[in-house]
Design an enzyme around this catalytic site. Structure first.
Site, PDB file in Angstrom:
ATOM      1  N   THR A 134      75.781  49.021  13.346  1.00 43.49           N
ATOM      2  CA  THR A 134      75.294  47.648  13.489  1.00 43.49           C
ATOM      3  C   THR A 134      74.656  47.101  12.210  1.00 43.49           C
ATOM      4  O   THR A 134      74.050  47.852  11.433  1.00 43.49           O
ATOM      5  CB  THR A 134      74.242  47.592  14.621  1.00 43.49           C
ATOM      6  N   GLU A 136      72.015  45.629  12.219  1.00 40.83           N
ATOM      7  CA  GLU A 136      70.572  45.864  12.344  1.00 40.83           C
ATOM      8  C   GLU A 136      70.114  46.983  11.399  1.00 40.83           C
ATOM      9  O   GLU A 136      68.930  47.078  11.087  1.00 40.83           O
ATOM     10  CB  GLU A 136      70.205  46.213  13.785  1.00 40.83           C
ATOM     11  N   TYR A 158      65.601  50.442  18.045  1.00 43.63           N
ATOM     12  CA  TYR A 158      67.063  50.382  18.209  1.00 43.63           C
ATOM     13  C   TYR A 158      67.757  50.701  16.889  1.00 43.63           C
ATOM     14  O   TYR A 158      68.658  51.537  16.820  1.00 43.63           O
ATOM     15  CB  TYR A 158      67.463  48.985  18.704  1.00 43.63           C
ATOM     16  N   LYS A 162      70.108  53.839  15.755  1.00 43.94           N
ATOM     17  CA  LYS A 162      71.473  53.622  15.256  1.00 43.94           C
ATOM     18  C   LYS A 162      71.646  54.172  13.831  1.00 43.94           C
ATOM     19  O   LYS A 162      72.756  54.477  13.413  1.00 43.94           O
ATOM     20  CB  LYS A 162      71.805  52.127  15.295  1.00 43.94           C
TER      21      LYS A 162
HETATM   22  P1  NAP Z   1      76.336  45.748  25.841  1.00 47.08           P
HETATM   23  O1  NAP Z   1      77.060  44.570  26.381  1.00 47.08           O
HETATM   24  O2  NAP Z   1      74.863  45.853  25.977  1.00 47.08           O
HETATM   25  O3  NAP Z   1      77.018  47.054  26.501  1.00 47.08           O
HETATM   26  C1  NAP Z   1      76.437  48.316  26.373  1.00 47.08           C
HETATM   27  C2  NAP Z   1      77.190  49.288  27.250  1.00 47.08           C
HETATM   28  O4  NAP Z   1      76.558  50.566  27.166  1.00 47.08           O
HETATM   29  C3  NAP Z   1      77.200  48.921  28.738  1.00 47.08           C
HETATM   30  O5  NAP Z   1      78.430  49.315  29.290  1.00 47.08           O
HETATM   31  C4  NAP Z   1      76.087  49.783  29.289  1.00 47.08           C
HETATM   32  O6  NAP Z   1      76.211  50.058  30.658  1.00 47.08           O
HETATM   33  C5  NAP Z   1      76.315  51.037  28.474  1.00 47.08           C
HETATM   34  N1  NAP Z   1      75.171  51.936  28.443  1.00 47.08           N
HETATM   35  C6  NAP Z   1      73.900  51.673  28.086  1.00 47.08           C
HETATM   36  N2  NAP Z   1      73.151  52.784  28.162  1.00 47.08           N
HETATM   37  C7  NAP Z   1      73.966  53.778  28.584  1.00 47.08           C
HETATM   38  C8  NAP Z   1      73.794  55.144  28.878  1.00 47.08           C
HETATM   39  N3  NAP Z   1      72.602  55.729  28.751  1.00 47.08           N
HETATM   40  N4  NAP Z   1      74.854  55.860  29.287  1.00 47.08           N
HETATM   41  C9  NAP Z   1      76.068  55.280  29.444  1.00 47.08           C
HETATM   42  N5  NAP Z   1      76.303  53.981  29.189  1.00 47.08           N
HETATM   43  C10 NAP Z   1      75.254  53.244  28.772  1.00 47.08           C
HETATM   44  O7  NAP Z   1      76.657  45.924  24.290  1.00 47.08           O
HETATM   45  P2  NAP Z   1      77.858  45.298  23.413  1.00 47.08           P
HETATM   46  O8  NAP Z   1      77.406  44.002  22.885  1.00 47.08           O
HETATM   47  O9  NAP Z   1      79.122  45.416  24.158  1.00 47.08           O
HETATM   48  O10 NAP Z   1      77.852  46.309  22.182  1.00 47.08           O
HETATM   49  C11 NAP Z   1      78.653  47.500  22.197  1.00 47.08           C
HETATM   50  C12 NAP Z   1      78.067  48.488  21.199  1.00 47.08           C
HETATM   51  O11 NAP Z   1      78.074  47.908  19.894  1.00 47.08           O
HETATM   52  C13 NAP Z   1      76.641  48.904  21.439  1.00 47.08           C
HETATM   53  O12 NAP Z   1      76.508  50.242  21.022  1.00 47.08           O
HETATM   54  C14 NAP Z   1      75.825  48.001  20.535  1.00 47.08           C
HETATM   55  O13 NAP Z   1      74.607  48.619  20.217  1.00 47.08           O
HETATM   56  C15 NAP Z   1      76.754  47.889  19.357  1.00 47.08           C
HETATM   57  N6  NAP Z   1      76.689  46.653  18.572  1.00 47.08           N
HETATM   58  C16 NAP Z   1      76.735  45.443  19.187  1.00 47.08           C
HETATM   59  C17 NAP Z   1      76.747  44.279  18.410  1.00 47.08           C
HETATM   60  C18 NAP Z   1      76.829  42.919  19.043  1.00 47.08           C
HETATM   61  O14 NAP Z   1      76.497  41.929  18.344  1.00 47.08           O
HETATM   62  N7  NAP Z   1      77.305  42.790  20.270  1.00 47.08           N
HETATM   63  C19 NAP Z   1      76.713  44.382  17.014  1.00 47.08           C
HETATM   64  C20 NAP Z   1      76.700  45.647  16.427  1.00 47.08           C
HETATM   65  C21 NAP Z   1      76.703  46.787  17.214  1.00 47.08           C
HETATM   66  P3  NAP Z   1      75.713  48.995  31.790  1.00 47.08           P
HETATM   67  O15 NAP Z   1      76.805  47.957  31.866  1.00 47.08           O
HETATM   68  O16 NAP Z   1      75.597  49.847  32.983  1.00 47.08           O
HETATM   69  O17 NAP Z   1      74.414  48.428  31.299  1.00 47.08           O
HETATM   70  O1  F7E Z   2      68.543  38.061  18.677  1.00 47.56           O
HETATM   71  C1  F7E Z   2      65.993  35.578  17.802  1.00 47.56           C
HETATM   72  C2  F7E Z   2      65.606  37.040  17.682  1.00 47.56           C
HETATM   73  O2  F7E Z   2      68.728  39.391  20.759  1.00 47.56           O
HETATM   74  C3  F7E Z   2      68.987  37.364  17.551  1.00 47.56           C
HETATM   75  C4  F7E Z   2      72.433  43.108  19.500  1.00 47.56           C
HETATM   76  O3  F7E Z   2      73.754  42.951  19.961  1.00 47.56           O
HETATM   77  O4  F7E Z   2      72.991  42.079  17.404  1.00 47.56           O
HETATM   78  C5  F7E Z   2      72.121  41.992  18.520  1.00 47.56           C
HETATM   79  O5  F7E Z   2      70.764  42.112  18.106  1.00 47.56           O
HETATM   80  C6  F7E Z   2      67.841  36.646  16.890  1.00 47.56           C
HETATM   81  C7  F7E Z   2      66.601  37.500  16.625  1.00 47.56           C
HETATM   82  O6  F7E Z   2      70.334  39.790  18.833  1.00 47.56           O
HETATM   83  C8  F7E Z   2      65.127  34.477  21.128  1.00 47.56           C
HETATM   84  O7  F7E Z   2      64.246  37.181  17.306  1.00 47.56           O
HETATM   85  C9  F7E Z   2      64.846  33.768  19.108  1.00 47.56           C
HETATM   86  O8  F7E Z   2      66.102  37.193  15.355  1.00 47.56           O
HETATM   87  O9  F7E Z   2      70.581  37.784  20.166  1.00 47.56           O
HETATM   88  P1  F7E Z   2      69.559  38.733  19.717  1.00 47.56           P
HETATM   89  P2  F7E Z   2      69.884  40.837  17.717  1.00 47.56           P
HETATM   90  O10 F7E Z   2      68.466  41.233  17.851  1.00 47.56           O
HETATM   91  O11 F7E Z   2      70.318  40.299  16.403  1.00 47.56           O
HETATM   92  C10 F7E Z   2      72.913  43.296  16.651  1.00 47.56           C
HETATM   93  C11 F7E Z   2      73.917  43.243  15.552  1.00 47.56           C
HETATM   94  C12 F7E Z   2      73.000  44.502  17.514  1.00 47.56           C
HETATM   95  O12 F7E Z   2      73.463  45.548  17.073  1.00 47.56           O
HETATM   96  C13 F7E Z   2      72.289  44.470  18.824  1.00 47.56           C
HETATM   97  O13 F7E Z   2      72.827  45.448  19.713  1.00 47.56           O
HETATM   98  O14 F7E Z   2      67.419  35.603  17.769  1.00 47.56           O
HETATM   99  N1  F7E Z   2      65.545  34.936  19.042  1.00 47.56           N
HETATM  100  N2  F7E Z   2      64.575  33.482  20.379  1.00 47.56           N
HETATM  101  C14 F7E Z   2      65.750  35.386  20.272  1.00 47.56           C
HETATM  102  N3  F7E Z   2      66.399  36.482  20.720  1.00 47.56           N
HETATM  103  C15 F7E Z   2      66.445  36.667  22.057  1.00 47.56           C
HETATM  104  N4  F7E Z   2      67.127  37.746  22.542  1.00 47.56           N
HETATM  105  N5  F7E Z   2      65.830  35.816  22.939  1.00 47.56           N
HETATM  106  C16 F7E Z   2      65.169  34.693  22.525  1.00 47.56           C
HETATM  107  O15 F7E Z   2      64.621  33.928  23.310  1.00 47.56           O
END
Ligand code: NAP
Ligand code: F7E
Length: 384
Positions: A134, A136, A158, A162
């Site tokens: 990620t 992050e 987190y 990661k």
């Molecule tokens: P998501 O929608 O939160 O999905 C996470 C998945 O992991 C869900 O299927 C969840 O199950 C499962 N899970 C969580 N804890 C688990 C555990 N202990 N054992 C088995 N399964 C578990 O995340 P996403 O946005 O699809 O992201 C996919 C991956 O990419 C994650 O690893 C995330 O950290 C990473 N990532 C995401 C982004 C982004 O912007 N979306 C960017 C960079 C990296 P449930 O459905 O039961 O909750």
């Molecule tokens: O926040 C700001 C918050 O929770 C984005 C995950 O998929 O992407 C995700 O992490 C920004 C932050 O995503 C609210 O403070 C303001 O600056 O949508 P987010 P994230 O933290 O960037 C990365 C790449 C991952 O890997 C993670 O799994 O938005 N923000 N107001 C807020 N964020 C939330 N959630 N809620 C608010 O009300």
């Protein structure tokens, strides 16, 4: 030729759902790891579900958990996958401050469990592994834009979990010659995005405010900047990474960064509503300046227009410090040159197209009669 077999951990999540569909269309047999939950947690993949009694299934689910080594090892041994996409994680940055130990276990050690299972089962030469790394990891960014060589500086439990997962993937690749790669994905969103991530929280709120179901939405830090792409594009990069002859690590991003404030304005403008912001920090607020009747009628519906017009001047966005994070990631913007040149990958959605996809979807969701009849809105955890 026998079909390729993929195992997706986190198959019930946003990326898992899109990836499962994509791989099935490519002719794969997809196995997915899902957690047991007291309510159904398969909404995103129900359209792919096949009855266990069907012969020739191409979608098979297994109960499992990233914190259970024996379970992971058994499933990997049974499935003998050609490819593992390790997407399962506790993925909410703010929540990781509340559950740091669990996050380290699932997101950090969970990755080790997958890698070690492949090694113990003598699958190192057969099974390719994609690790969901990620942006992050860059946290307090050391360089703008961020690329594969930019030093990491994680800013949340987190991101620290990661970071371990990233390096243990690199280590298993180097130590055991495994085809194990990291996709360093920047934020990617979609109509399937979890409701408490910022984009989806905003698009759902815009839909509800436009339909006069909600007065106002409370947000956290409006000034942070993110490089947002569409999940549909990003899962294709995951697939491409595993098709390369050599394992490697890639930044996947759009190269454009935008503040949360501007994303909110963009989302309202999708329904023809102009929102401006005034004040600063905790006192900042967004209010309705004007409505474009034609756009509003086309996207939300003519019937809702008269009531909405009475709200011009009203505040629709507030700030609640409960959403602030103890340590914030202020800006992310990725340099995707390596992915473009080596994988031939490029994003097809720009932010406007992504925003439109999400807002129009959420208007349909909120309009669903049954949804409203059932009391509608699921109350979000105040502190997420
Ligand atoms: P998501 O929608 O939160 O999905 C996470 C998945 O992991 C869900 O299927 C969840 O199950 C499962 N899970 C969580 N804890 C688990 C555990 N202990 N054992 C088995 N399964 C578990 O995340 P996403 O946005 O699809 O992201 C996919 C991956 O990419 C994650 O690893 C995330 O950290 C990473 N990532 C995401 C982004 C982004 O912007 N979306 C960017 C960079 C990296 P449930 O459905 O039961 O909750
Ligand atoms: O926040 C700001 C918050 O929770 C984005 C995950 O998929 O992407 C995700 O992490 C920004 C932050 O995503 C609210 O403070 C303001 O600056 O949508 P987010 P994230 O933290 O960037 C990365 C790449 C991952 O890997 C993670 O799994 O938005 N923000 N107001 C807020 N964020 C939330 N959630 N809620 C608010 O009300």
């Amino acid at each position: 030729m026998s079909k390729k077999v993929a195992l997706i951990t986190g198959v019930t999540g946003q990326d898992g759902a899109y990836l499962a569909e994509y791989l099935i269309k490519k002719g794969y047999i997809v196995h997915g790891l899902k957690r047991r939950s007291s309510l159904f947690n398969t909404d995103r993949i129900d359209h792919l579900y096949q009855d266990p009694h069907d012969e020739n299934r191409n979608m098979i689910l297994h109960y499992g958990d990233m914190t259970d080594s024996m379970n992971l090892t058994r499933i990997i041994g049974d499935v003998q996958p050609d490819e593992i996409y390790n997407l399962a994680a506790m993925s909410h940055v703010k929540v990781s401050f509340d559950t740091p130990e669990y996050t380290a276990n699932a997101d950090g050690i969970g990755t080790l469990r997958v890698l070690e299972a492949v090694r113990l089962l003598n699958l190192t030469q057969k099974t390719r592994i994609y690790q969901a790394s990620t942006s992050e990891l860059y946290g307090l960014v050391q360089e703008i834009p961020q690329k594969e060589t930019t030093p990491f500086y994680p800013r949340s439990p987190y991101a620290v979990a990661k970071l371990y997962a990233y390096w243990i993937t690199v280590n298993y690749r180097e130590a055991y010659g495994m085809h194990a790669s990291n996709g360093i994905l920047f934020n990617h969103e979609s109509p399937l995005r979890g409701e408490t991530f910022v984009t989806r929280k905003v698009t759902r709120a815009v839909a509800r405010i436009a339909l006069n179901l909600q007065e106002k939405v409370y947000m956290g830090n409006l000034s942070s900047k993110r490089d947002w792409g569409h999940a549909k594009d990003y899962i294709k990069a995951m697939y491409l990474i595993l098709q390369q002859d050599e394992p490697d690590d890639y930044v996947i991003s759009t190269g454009v960064t935008t503040t949360i404030r501007d994303f909110i304005k963009m989302s309202f403008s999708e329904v023809g509503v102009e929102v401006e912001f005034r004040g600063s920090d905790e006192k900042e607020e967004g209010y309705i300046v004007s409505v474009n009747d034609e756009v509003f009628a086309k996207t939300v519906g003519e019937a809702h227009l008269p009531a909405f017009k009475k709200r011009i001047g009203n505040v629709v966005v507030g700030v609640d410090p409960a959403y602030f994070r103890p340590t914030e990631v202020d800006i992310l913007i990725g340099d995707n040159t390596k992915a473009r040149t080596k994988l031939g990958w490029e994003p097809t959605y720009d932010l406007k197209a992504l925003c439109q996809d999400m807002v129009l979807h959420d208007i349909e969701v909120m309009k669903r009669e049954e949804f409203l009849k059932n009391g509608g809105y699921r109350i979000m955890n105040y502190f997420e």
